[in-house]
Enzyme design. Sequence first.
Site, PDB file in Angstrom:
ATOM      1  N   ASP A   1      -1.566 -42.475  33.156  1.00  0.00           N
ATOM      2  CA  ASP A   1      -0.239 -42.944  32.490  1.00  0.00           C
ATOM      3  C   ASP A   1      -0.467 -43.356  30.953  1.00  0.00           C
ATOM      4  OD1 ASP A   1       0.732 -43.321  35.099  1.00  0.00           O
ATOM      5  OD2 ASP A   1       0.327 -45.665  35.111  1.00  0.00           O
ATOM      6  N   GLY A   2      -1.677 -43.462  30.208  1.00  0.00           N
ATOM      7  CA  GLY A   2      -1.671 -43.387  28.842  1.00  0.00           C
ATOM      8  C   GLY A   2      -1.437 -42.066  28.390  1.00  0.00           C
TER       9      GLY A   2
ATOM     10  N   THR B   1       6.215 -52.625  34.632  1.00  0.00           N
ATOM     11  CA  THR B   1       5.127 -52.614  35.561  1.00  0.00           C
ATOM     12  C   THR B   1       3.736 -52.607  34.817  1.00  0.00           C
ATOM     13  OG1 THR B   1       5.471 -50.309  36.069  1.00  0.00           O
ATOM     14  CG2 THR B   1       6.421 -51.969  37.376  1.00  0.00           C
TER      15      THR B   1
ATOM     16  N   SER C   1       3.427 -56.133  30.219  1.00  0.00           N
ATOM     17  CA  SER C   1       4.464 -57.183  30.626  1.00  0.00           C
ATOM     18  C   SER C   1       4.237 -57.849  32.127  1.00  0.00           C
ATOM     19  CB  SER C   1       5.800 -56.813  30.663  1.00  0.00           C
ATOM     20  OG  SER C   1       7.101 -57.752  30.765  1.00  0.00           O
ATOM     21  N   LEU C   2       4.040 -57.068  33.102  1.00  0.00           N
ATOM     22  CA  LEU C   2       3.988 -57.612  34.480  1.00  0.00           C
ATOM     23  C   LEU C   2       2.406 -58.688  34.367  1.00  0.00           C
ATOM     24  CD1 LEU C   2       4.508 -57.611  37.248  1.00  0.00           C
ATOM     25  CD2 LEU C   2       3.136 -55.536  37.598  1.00  0.00           C
ATOM     26  N   SER C   3       1.581 -58.144  33.779  1.00  0.00           N
ATOM     27  CA  SER C   3       0.241 -58.721  33.659  1.00  0.00           C
ATOM     28  C   SER C   3       0.411 -59.976  32.913  1.00  0.00           C
ATOM     29  CB  SER C   3      -0.875 -57.940  32.904  1.00  0.00           C
ATOM     30  OG  SER C   3      -0.468 -58.114  31.565  1.00  0.00           O
TER      31      SER C   3
END
Length: 297
Positions: free
Chosen positions: A77-78, A192, A195-197
Amino acid sequence: MKEVAIAVYGREFNESVIGYVEELFNYLRQKEVRVYIYAPFYDFLKRQCTFPYTFHEFHSHRDLPRDTAFMLSLGGDGTMLSAATLIRDSGIPVAGINFGRLGFLANVSKNHIQEALDQILAGDYQIQKRALLQVQSSDGTFEQSEYFALNDISVFRSDSSAMITIHTTLDGELLNSYWADGLIIATPTGSTAYSLSCGGPIIMPGSGNFVITPISPHNLNVRPIVVNENMQLKLEIEARTEKYILTCDSKNQILSTKTTLLITKAPFNINLIRLANDQYFTILREKLLWGIDVRNY
């Protein structure tokens, strides 16, 4: 049949995926696809892989041919985030082959490269538009065109000592003065991720919203808030060290607390290629292990 031109972007990878990379380029060669590889990545490939043929190179979206059909991102994803930064507002669709771990964005399995590319080259896919954020600085510290994010824009304290205070104004009205380690402003794509973490909600792409999520706030009743994507967010930072860190996906920079930030929606979208089986909620269930009986672990 008209010759297809595609771009390939990637970053350095470990030896375990060399076989998949060679399979990909051999396949593209057989299909007589005109391939343009990101120049720094091509230099790396020449040292790692054996190619009995050569490809074209490109350095930015400016030197890609106008008929480029799509870009392939090789990595996790990075790498997809970096690819989005590279193509900017060119409108070139992007598909990600996952050589990483999670694969929310780069969700084409390395074990199904040929099947996926057969569909893409046949035009059997949909385009999913993803919104981005952009940030401007009050003192012109950086170019506005250089700082935008597909996932999130964040501000952090610059050391491990005291928290910072982030005075946050939304459309001209004071939202809050966050006393925290930092603040995340995330797109639906980035909801996801970091922010989710930090306790933020998952936002479905296309919902027309962003989320503001504090990082380890001092006041525990300060919670994430979902805002309209057409908002204008102004951030003013107080810190004992008189500096803070700004990140835009893969970019980061240390700024003076005298520098005020204005965050808005970017004036363009990133076009993600989605195949028939790439359903959003299916990806969520698979990646977040929804419905898995944890008692079996």
